[in-house]
Design an enzyme around this catalytic site. Structure first.
Site, PDB file in Angstrom:
ATOM      1  N   LYS A 259       0.852  -1.187   0.000  1.00  0.00           N
ATOM      2  CA  LYS A 259       0.000   0.000   0.000  1.00  0.00           C
ATOM      3  C   LYS A 259       0.889   1.239   0.000  1.00  0.00           C
ATOM      4  CE  LYS A 259      -4.592  -0.054   0.361  1.00  0.00           C
ATOM      5  NZ  LYS A 259      -5.353  -0.929  -0.552  1.00  0.00           N
TER       6      LYS A 259
ATOM      7  N   THR B 219      -3.285  -5.867   0.176  1.00  0.00           N
ATOM      8  CA  THR B 219      -2.790  -4.509   0.438  1.00  0.00           C
ATOM      9  C   THR B 219      -3.714  -3.800   1.433  1.00  0.00           C
ATOM     10  OG1 THR B 219      -3.917  -3.366  -1.377  1.00  0.00           O
ATOM     11  CG2 THR B 219      -1.803  -4.398  -1.887  1.00  0.00           C
ATOM     12  N   ASP B 220      -4.969  -4.207   1.475  1.00  0.00           N
ATOM     13  CA  ASP B 220      -5.889  -3.628   2.474  1.00  0.00           C
ATOM     14  C   ASP B 220      -5.447  -4.003   3.897  1.00  0.00           C
ATOM     15  OD1 ASP B 220      -8.433  -2.109   2.813  1.00  0.00           O
ATOM     16  OD2 ASP B 220      -8.958  -3.939   3.919  1.00  0.00           O
TER      17      ASP B 220
ATOM     18  N   PHE C  79      30.366  31.884  -9.507  1.00  0.00           N
ATOM     19  CA  PHE C  79      30.611  30.722 -10.370  1.00  0.00           C
ATOM     20  C   PHE C  79      31.483  31.175 -11.540  1.00  0.00           C
ATOM     21  CE2 PHE C  79      29.298  27.519 -13.648  1.00  0.00           C
ATOM     22  CZ  PHE C  79      29.885  26.432 -13.006  1.00  0.00           C
TER      23      PHE C  79
ATOM     24  N   ARG D 176      26.124  36.180  -7.525  1.00  0.00           N
ATOM     25  CA  ARG D 176      24.873  35.737  -8.148  1.00  0.00           C
ATOM     26  C   ARG D 176      23.895  35.315  -7.064  1.00  0.00           C
ATOM     27  NH1 ARG D 176      25.869  29.496 -10.378  1.00  0.00           N
ATOM     28  NH2 ARG D 176      26.608  28.692  -8.381  1.00  0.00           N
TER      29      ARG D 176
ATOM     30  N   VAL E  68      27.668  25.181  -6.495  1.00  0.00           N
ATOM     31  CA  VAL E  68      26.765  24.290  -5.752  1.00  0.00           C
ATOM     32  C   VAL E  68      27.545  23.053  -5.316  1.00  0.00           C
ATOM     33  CG1 VAL E  68      24.685  22.870  -5.925  1.00  0.00           C
ATOM     34  CG2 VAL E  68      24.743  25.131  -7.017  1.00  0.00           C
ATOM     35  N   GLN E  69      28.393  22.559  -6.219  1.00  0.00           N
ATOM     36  CA  GLN E  69      29.162  21.335  -5.933  1.00  0.00           C
ATOM     37  C   GLN E  69      29.968  21.490  -4.640  1.00  0.00           C
ATOM     38  OE1 GLN E  69      28.688  22.642  -8.986  1.00  0.00           O
ATOM     39  NE2 GLN E  69      28.979  21.143 -10.616  1.00  0.00           N
TER      40      GLN E  69
ATOM     41  N   ASN F  11      19.702  23.712  -9.222  1.00  0.00           N
ATOM     42  CA  ASN F  11      20.184  25.101  -9.235  1.00  0.00           C
ATOM     43  C   ASN F  11      19.103  25.917  -9.938  1.00  0.00           C
ATOM     44  OD1 ASN F  11      21.713  27.392  -9.099  1.00  0.00           O
ATOM     45  ND2 ASN F  11      23.261  26.739 -10.582  1.00  0.00           N
TER      46      ASN F  11
ATOM     47  N   HIS G  13      17.583  28.929 -11.406  1.00  0.00           N
ATOM     48  CA  HIS G  13      18.219  30.126 -11.962  1.00  0.00           C
ATOM     49  C   HIS G  13      17.323  31.362 -11.855  1.00  0.00           C
ATOM     50  CE1 HIS G  13      21.181  27.331 -13.341  1.00  0.00           C
ATOM     51  NE2 HIS G  13      20.335  26.725 -14.171  1.00  0.00           N
TER      52      HIS G  13
HETATM   53  O1  LIG Z   1      27.216  26.017  -9.096  1.00  0.00           O
HETATM   54  C1  LIG Z   1      27.113  25.751 -10.301  1.00  0.00           C
HETATM   55  N1  LIG Z   1      27.558  24.562 -10.768  1.00  0.00           N
HETATM   56  C2  LIG Z   1      27.497  24.223 -12.075  1.00  0.00           C
HETATM   57  O2  LIG Z   1      27.933  23.110 -12.475  1.00  0.00           O
HETATM   58  C3  LIG Z   1      26.918  25.147 -12.965  1.00  0.00           C
HETATM   59  N2  LIG Z   1      26.682  25.135 -14.310  1.00  0.00           N
HETATM   60  C4  LIG Z   1      26.062  26.313 -14.606  1.00  0.00           C
HETATM   61  O3  LIG Z   1      25.697  26.642 -15.782  1.00  0.00           O
HETATM   62  N3  LIG Z   1      25.918  27.068 -13.489  1.00  0.00           N
HETATM   63  C5  LIG Z   1      26.439  26.371 -12.451  1.00  0.00           C
HETATM   64  N4  LIG Z   1      26.535  26.651 -11.138  1.00  0.00           N
END
Ligand SMILES: O=c1[nH]c(=O)c2[nH]c(=O)[nH]c2[nH]1
Length: 296
Positions: free
Chosen positions: A11, A58-59, A160, A177, A228-229, A255, A257
């Site tokens: 369920k 499942t009930d 970035f 940014r 971000v990575q 990410n 935008h």
């Molecule tokens: O932090 C980011 N990582 C990316 O890999 C990436 N690629 C992108 O176009 N913008 C960003 N920003």
């Protein structure tokens, strides 16, 4: 010829609410969850030979989700999921794995005149606390805990630049940014042999959740983000440091935008670079950055 390559059933989307009423103080505490329970085992013949003798309906699985919520604490969800999953192995010899998913929805106590109200709550965000338990005869109790849908934005403190530039590149480098994402963070626990082992030191689950949430919010805010990575890697490292029973931490971050809008066509308005104030948030496409970090 065909053969059944894999099968599980049960369920999904079982909504459960439980209230705890403290009889001495009159304070009530509530939990709302959405539960999924899918079983595996010697159930092949139900698919291949129309043999329903191996099927726990499942009930009945839905009923069991309610009964176990009555019999056991639903907090922390890691413990409830373990109890629920273990029940199916204890009760049905031909069932070998129970896959439980619990999504806990937020109900935060309302403050009235500076005082926490005894029985009123509000939804202070769409973020959920999630648990996945795979309870199996072979391996024991495998638990993954998560935060999902925690939306965050920072209006500066993110850059970035230095990325690959070639004939496919149009993106400009930026030292300032907007950074926005919906946090999906998952931490995987060491495998537990029994429910009793899960129950021993059970406060670790709430502590890890609180640590993961705080680390996510504080690192997001304080890090001068290079990407971000890199920011998510720092979050993973710190959660591993703060939560000893956790073996692996992963993030999946869109990410989201926010594009600058050139308004110079209207009375020469300056709205780009350091003068940017009005932006166009994008629904898609979005970046999607994932990683998992383990102890070395
Ligand atoms: O932090 C980011 N990582 C990316 O890999 C990436 N690629 C992108 O176009 N913008 C960003 N920003």
């Amino acid at each position: 010829m065909a053969r059944l390559a894999s099968a599980r059933y049960g369920k999904d989307n079982v909504r459960v609410y439980k209230v705890h009423k403290d009889q001495t103080t009159g304070v009530q505490t509530v939990t709302e969850m959405t539960v999924s329970c899918l079983l595996e085992g010697q159930i092949e013949t139900s698919y291949t030979e129309a043999d329903n003798s191996v099927v726990v309906a499942t009930d009945s699985i839905k009923n069991t989700i309610y009964i176990k919520a009555k019999e056991h604490p639903v907090n922390p969800p890691e413990l409830y999921a373990s109890h629920l999953g273990q029940h199916f192995l204890d009760k049905y010899p031909h069932i070998s794995v129970a896959n439980i998913k619990v999504i806990v929805h937020r109900w935060t106590r309302i403050t009235v005149d500076g005082q926490p109200h005894p029985h009123s709550f509000y939804r202070d965000g769409n973020e959920t606390r999630n648990v996945e338990a795979r309870v199996s005869r072979e391996k024991g109790i495998e638990l993954k805990s998560a935060i999902q849908g925690l939306s965050v934005l920072k209006s500066t403190g993110s850059a970035f630049h230095g990325f690959v530039r070639d004939e496919y590149t149009t993106l400009g480098e930026t030292w300032d940014r907007i950074l926005s994402t919906d946090v999906d963070a998952t931490w995987t626990w060491k495998t537990y042999a029994t429910v009793a082992e899960v129950e021993q030191g059970v406060s670790r689950f709430d502590e890890a959740f609180d640590a993961a949430r705080t680390i996510t919010l504080e690192t997001f805010s304080l890090d001068e983000s290079a990407s971000v990575q890199n920011t998510m890697y720092k979050m993973c490292e710190e959660i591993l440091e703060k939560a000893p029973g956790v073996e692996l931490v992963g993030y999946s971050l869109p990410n989201k935008h926010y594009f600058e809008v050139d308004l110079s066509w209207h009375k020469g308005y300056k709205n780009t670079g350091k003068d940017a104030e009005v932006y166009a948030p994008q629904s898609g496409p979005n970046g999607l950055i994932k990683c998992e970090v383990a102890r070395s």
